[in-house]
Design a protein around this motif. Structure first.
Motif: not given
Length: 199
Positions: A138-166
């Motif tokens: 979108x930005x490469x095509x020349x589009x400009x957001x109303x909010x100059x700080x706006x951006x969409x980011x892809x986030x990935x990672x690992x979530x460790x679930x800890x429970x007592x006794x398991x």
């Protein structure tokens, strides 16, 4: 280009439903011992803010925190939604709406209570943040957001679930995080969390 992409973004936005926004409870934004403010240094950079926001959102000891505290913290970190015809009065509710409707990392109230009683905790690690390709196009095509700080980011990672006794369970997570200029503090805030996936 501006109009076409505006229309496309509005159409693709899962936050388009005004009824969902109107139905979202209004809370007093707050930071607490369980969910403190994100450091000012992290709020000045989009990638650092995305990492800090995700870390705090997903590092949870359920017995020593509440869902209400999490959502109040989210309200404190909100950035108003600036695409389309969302009224100003509803623009700051988009983040909490995205966390309380549809697939979301925030467990429903009953599930949170169960996790607290079982002594479960979550820890996130291995986070990777990258700019969403659709946003780059979108930005490469020349589009400009109303909010100059706006951006969409892809986030990935690992979530460790800890429970007592398991043995700990490690799950892979991913989502899209839209950032913008924060409503209640300097620098970046979070507009919405979409496409939450856990494997």
């Amino acid at each position: 280009v501006q109009q076409t992409i505006d229309e496309s973004m509005i159409q693709n936005s899962s936050q388009g439903a005004l009824s969902a926004l109107e139905g979202t409870a209004i809370r007093a934004p707050a930071i607490t011992a369980a969910f403190p403010a994100i450091d000012a240094a992290d709020s000045s950079s989009a990638s650092l803010y995305a990492l800090a926001f995700t870390q705090e959102l997903l590092d949870i000891h359920f017995a020593t925190s509440t869902r209400a505290e999490l959502l109040a913290w989210a309200d404190y970190n909100n950035a108003p939604y600036s695409l389309g015809d969302v009224p100003e009065s509803l623009a700051t509710r988009v983040l909490c709406t995205s966390l309380t409707t549809g697939p979301s990392p925030a467990p429903p109230a009953m599930k949170w209570t169960q996790l607290a009683k079982s002594g479960t905790s979550w820890n996130v690690s291995g986070l990777v943040v990258s700019v969403n390709p659709t946003w780059t196009q979108a930005l490469s095509a020349g589009w400009e957001p109303v909010d100059p700080l706006m951006g969409i980011y892809d986030v990935s990672g690992n979530l460790t679930v800890t429970s007592p006794g398991r043995p700990p369970v490690v799950k892979s997570i991913s989502f899209a995080l839209t950032l913008g200029g924060a409503s209640l503090h300097p620098g970046y805030g979070a507009v919405a969390l979409d496409d939450w996936t856990v494997n």
